[in-house]
Enzyme design. Structure first.
Site, PDB file in Angstrom:
ATOM      1  N   TRP A  15      10.669  28.377 -24.734  1.00 10.07           N
ATOM      2  CA  TRP A  15       9.550  28.084 -23.823  1.00 10.07           C
ATOM      3  C   TRP A  15      10.003  28.139 -22.371  1.00 10.07           C
ATOM      4  CZ3 TRP A  15       8.909  24.206 -20.187  1.00 10.07           C
ATOM      5  CH2 TRP A  15       7.609  23.990 -19.708  1.00 10.07           C
ATOM      6  N   HIS A  16      11.263  27.729 -22.147  1.00  9.26           N
ATOM      7  CA  HIS A  16      11.763  27.674 -20.775  1.00  9.26           C
ATOM      8  C   HIS A  16      11.961  29.053 -20.166  1.00  9.26           C
ATOM      9  CE1 HIS A  16      12.465  23.429 -21.616  1.00  9.26           C
ATOM     10  NE2 HIS A  16      12.595  23.261 -20.325  1.00  9.26           N
ATOM     11  N   GLY A  17      12.171  30.034 -20.961  1.00  5.93           N
ATOM     12  CA  GLY A  17      12.337  31.360 -20.379  1.00  5.93           C
ATOM     13  C   GLY A  17      12.696  32.403 -21.396  1.00  5.93           C
ATOM     14  N   PHE A  60       8.881  28.761 -15.254  1.00  2.81           N
ATOM     15  CA  PHE A  60       8.679  28.607 -16.694  1.00  2.81           C
ATOM     16  C   PHE A  60       7.245  28.579 -17.065  1.00  2.81           C
ATOM     17  CE2 PHE A  60      12.930  28.135 -16.576  1.00  2.81           C
ATOM     18  CZ  PHE A  60      13.438  26.906 -16.184  1.00  2.81           C
TER      19      PHE A  60
END
Lengths: 349, 474
Positions: free
Chosen positions: B324-326, B474
């Site tokens: 999800w963060h990247g 993000f």
């Protein structure tokens, strides 16, 4: 489904917040006011802080104007030696867009203007032979890309507000940041001296060489300035080009020139002054006869080499490339006269 | 629009004035919604349409869910919501990543493919608002909450500008009831809200950008191998930077919401005082970790299906949490590492006897330091642009790299990183069971004023490079 986490509203600290914020405001005004007076008493003056947003404001001027637009391209020599106000004294009516960037060759900006259908003005491009080479063709590309991808009303508003503050307050300059001042005190036991480069909102940079000595070599504390700007990309000492590559590059540049001319615009290339060891190095690596003169012959743009104007040789270049701010207006007026006299530029648009 | 910008100050001042005018509540909500869209449009105006699309689709889906009777119809509607939200997220955030990795996979199988790599601009905040709208639809589907009373309320829930681009991720059950009754900030809310705004901007501009970021950038963005001290200083600097940056943003979000009379949940609770990794995730990015818990970990079975399945559920949850963060394998590695930490903690808890020793303050402080150390190892993967760089920094940290002297930092930079972390850790420890509000409540009003003034002066006189909030990407 609710979150089981608490929130700040459930724990509000009670108290006289009105009085608290009023006192805080008073303390802020006194502190910042005192700081401003302190720095001014030591000879520091306000200066606009250079950044990509400031460049974009100028790029907008280039896009918004018509035939009266004069887009000034180049690197630090153009930013420091060319004074827009002095130019307008000689050639009033022009709308100047200063797109020069210290430490970066200008050809990406030229390509950008060539590709912009709205640009129909005149380009005055200060460039040396190394600045024409493919190695540094994209030196200003990050500015161009930023303008096309990031620039908008939000950043314009922010930049205008920051400019208004920076023109009036000294303490907001990066080199006077408290943490940098603290570091300087720890490392050198001294407060920073007044910075020797002042930037105006039109991106002209006035260099006072009389104040330069304490800053020489201290890149970190001097975030912007001709002596401290870090060149983007390879330096001319390492760049080489074959005859074939040079011809190909000249054709590429000519194509950009013709695009601008096709819309009714003009292009002027000016080789800036240099002195001392710098001049010797430049001319030994890239002899005029083999490079600048062949470029001048190949292009339909107007070209002017500083050596062809005897009066330019009279200017002192304390660091071999830049003029002191006391000489820059005279140089600008002389340049304007020469360009008009030679038919490169109309006295009025 | 950044919280630490003059444009935001002007924007917030105008919004506050308009919000406090004697107008009907629905008009003021409309003004807030318009302001929120303007806030988002400050970045790229066309992407407001994407935000509106996500809003309208989920509003429609939730409305139909309330009326649908058959299970198949309800599932179909849920799939529409999942497909739209995850599709938008997948395309904009992972399109290029998936294409590149698919190409690499084919190349490994001997198939050469040269796909056109699209130049996709990642809409700011997309990971946050898609998760927020998904939580609304899922809650309606699962019967945990009803629908919003009006599209205006729901649209405001999705786009509320204080939390739009970097959280906290709101739950409809917390926010929507606040939209149903007229509200303005009380004196206490406005006073504390402004103080939180100042505090958040100070954390971001002064601590994160001006002091800590230059240290971490020098270590992580350089090609040179750092020496051991530089590697530790850079990592500790980044640990401080990401906390001050993100917690600073959350403080601004909470403060701005309070100034308008709204409450948004806490997002950080002194995470560097966490004892163990479960505790860490109850204190770090709380709105996100609880989202993962409620909509992923628990639906997968949580810890109710035996030890083996629990470990798998943890791994899957943290894998997706990292992703999800990247769109990068280093983020996935960071997430998986935390999955390993959580799984390892479960196993350890299962075998270690419940001695009273563990409750002693000194022992808990030591365990908190150990937890912090492991978290810092995870930050190396989070920050490094490649596995190569991550392993270089880690190798230097633990003296595993040979060769000559590496990149060294100046004494000032090392002192900055270590000194600030030496302040952050004890502060977190002292407040771990308390709150910032409780601390401020004990301070006399003139001391609060001095603190606010100090932060304003420090912010006004401390210039780092202008950096976007880390979680904006993000």
């Amino acid at each position: 489904m609710r979150l089981s986490t608490s929130n700040s509203n459930e724990r509000l600290p009670e108290g006289p917040w009105g009085r608290t914020h009023l006192l805080a405001l008073a303390l802020v005004v006194v502190s910042l006011g005192g700081l401003e007076l302190f720095w001014r008493a030591r000879g520091h003056v306000p200066s606009v802080v250079e950044d990509k947003d400031l460049w974009c404001l100028q790029r907008e001027r280039a896009a918004g104007g018509g035939a009266e637009t004069l887009a000034v391209l180049g690197a630090s020599r153009m930013q420091c030696n060319f004074v827009p106000q002095a130019f307008l004294e000689k050639c009033p009516g022009y709308r100047i867009a200063n797109l020069s960037v210290a430490g970066a060759a200008p050809m990406a900006a030229l390509a950008d203007l060539a590709a912009a259908p709205s640009f129909r003005g005149t380009v005055l491009c200060e460039v040396t032979v190394p600045g024409l080479l493919p190695d540094v063709a994209d030196a200003q590309q990050e500015y161009v890309d930023y303008y096309h991808s990031e620039w908008g009303w939000n950043k314009r508003l922010g930049r205008l507000m920051r400019t208004a503050i920076q023109e009036n307050l000294t303490f907001v300059q990066p080199y006077l940041s408290l943490h940098r001042v603290a570091r300087g005190l720890l490392q050198r036991g001294a407060l920073p001296p007044p910075y020797f480069v002042l930037t105006r909102r039109d991106r002209y940079r006035a260099v006072d060489f009389a104040k330069r000595a304490p800053w020489a070599g201290t890149r970190e504390e001097a975030p912007d300035g001709p002596a401290a700007s870090t060149p983007r990309g390879p330096t001319y000492d390492t760049m080489r080009i074959s005859g074939q590559e040079w011809q190909a590059r000249l054709r590429e540049i000519e194509a950009q020139v013709r695009r601008i001319q096709g819309r009714g615009g003009r292009v002027i290339f000016f080789h800036p002054m240099s002195g001392g060891a710098r001049r010797l190095r430049e001319s030994s690596l890239f002899p005029r006869r083999d490079y600048w003169d062949t470029f001048a012959k190949s292009t339909s743009a107007f070209t002017l080499h500083w050596e062809d104007v005897p009066a330019f040789a009279d200017f002192a270049l304390p660091d071999e490339v830049h003029l002191d701010y006391r000489d820059a207006p005279r140089f600008t007026r002389l340049l304007a006269d020469e360009l008009c006299a030679r038919g490169a530029l109309r006295p009025r648009p | 629009m950044l919280f630490n910008s003059l444009t935001f100050f002007a924007f917030m001042a105008v919004v506050l004035v308009l919000h406090n005018l004697p107008l009907p509540w629905w008009v003021r909500k409309t003004v807030l919604l318009a302001a929120s869209y303007l806030f988002y449009a400050a970045w790229k105006p066309p992407f407001v349409l994407l935000l509106i699309l996500a809003t309208v689709v989920d509003w429609w889906v939730a409305g139909r869910l309330m009326r649908a009777e058959s299970r198949a119809a309800r599932r179909g509607l849920l799939l529409v919501s999942l497909g739209t939200n995850l599709g938008i997220l997948g395309f904009f955030k992972y399109g290029k990543f998936l294409t590149e990795n698919f190409t690499r996979l084919l190349a490994a199988c001997g198939v050469e493919l040269q796909p056109l790599l699209p130049d996709i601009v990642l809409p700011v905040g997309i990971s946050f608002y898609t998760f927020q709208t998904l939580s609304y639809t899922l809650d309606v589907y699962l019967g945990r909450s009803g629908t919003a009373k009006s599209l205006l309320d729901y649209a405001l829930y999705v786009a509320f500008f204080p939390q739009l681009v970097a959280g906290p991720i709101l739950r409809s059950g917390d926010f929507l009831p606040q939209c149903y009754s007229p509200r303005r900030a009380s004196g206490q809310q406005l006073g504390w809200g402004l103080a939180l705004l100042v505090f958040g901007i100070f954390e971001k501009s002064v601590l994160a950008d001006a002091l800590l970021a230059p240290v971490s950038e020098l270590v992580f963005d350089s090609r040179a191998r750092p020496d051991a001290l530089a590697a530790w200083a850079g990592t500790l600097a980044f640990a401080g930077q990401i906390f001050c940056d993100f917690a600073g943003y959350s403080s601004c979000a909470v403060g701005a919401a309070l100034c308008l009379g709204f409450a948004v949940p806490d997002n950080f609770k002194f995470p560097y005082a966490a004892v163990g990794f479960s505790d860490f995730w109850r204190r770090w990015h709380i709105s996100f970790s609880s989202w993962l818990r409620d909509y992923l970990y628990i639906p997968l079975g949580g810890n109710r299906k035996g030890r083996g399945r629990t470990l798998v559920n943890l791994a899957v949850t943290m894998f997706l949490g990292g992703l999800w963060h990247g769109a990068s394998w280093t983020f996935v590695a960071w997430g998986l590492l935390h999955g390993v930490y959580l799984a390892g903690e479960r196993l350890v808890r299962g075998v270690v006897p419940p001695w009273r020793l563990w409750d002693r303050r000194v022992v808990r402080a030591a365990l908190a330091l150990v937890t912090f150390g492991f978290v810092c190892i995870g930050w190396v993967f989070f920050r490094a642009r490649s596995f190569e760089r991550a392993f270089t920094v880690l190798g230097s940290m633990f003296g595993l790299t040979g060769g000559g002297p590496g990149l060294a930092l100046s004494g000032f930079m090392v002192a900055t990183a270590l000194g600030l972390q030496a302040l952050i850790l004890p502060c977190h420890w002292a407040l771990r069971d308390s709150s910032l509000e409780a601390l401020v409540a004990r301070c006399p009003w003139w001391l609060r004023a001095a603190g606010i003034a100090f932060m304003v002066v420090a912010t006004a006189t401390t210039w780092g490079n202008d950096r976007a909030f880390i979680y904006f990407q993000f």
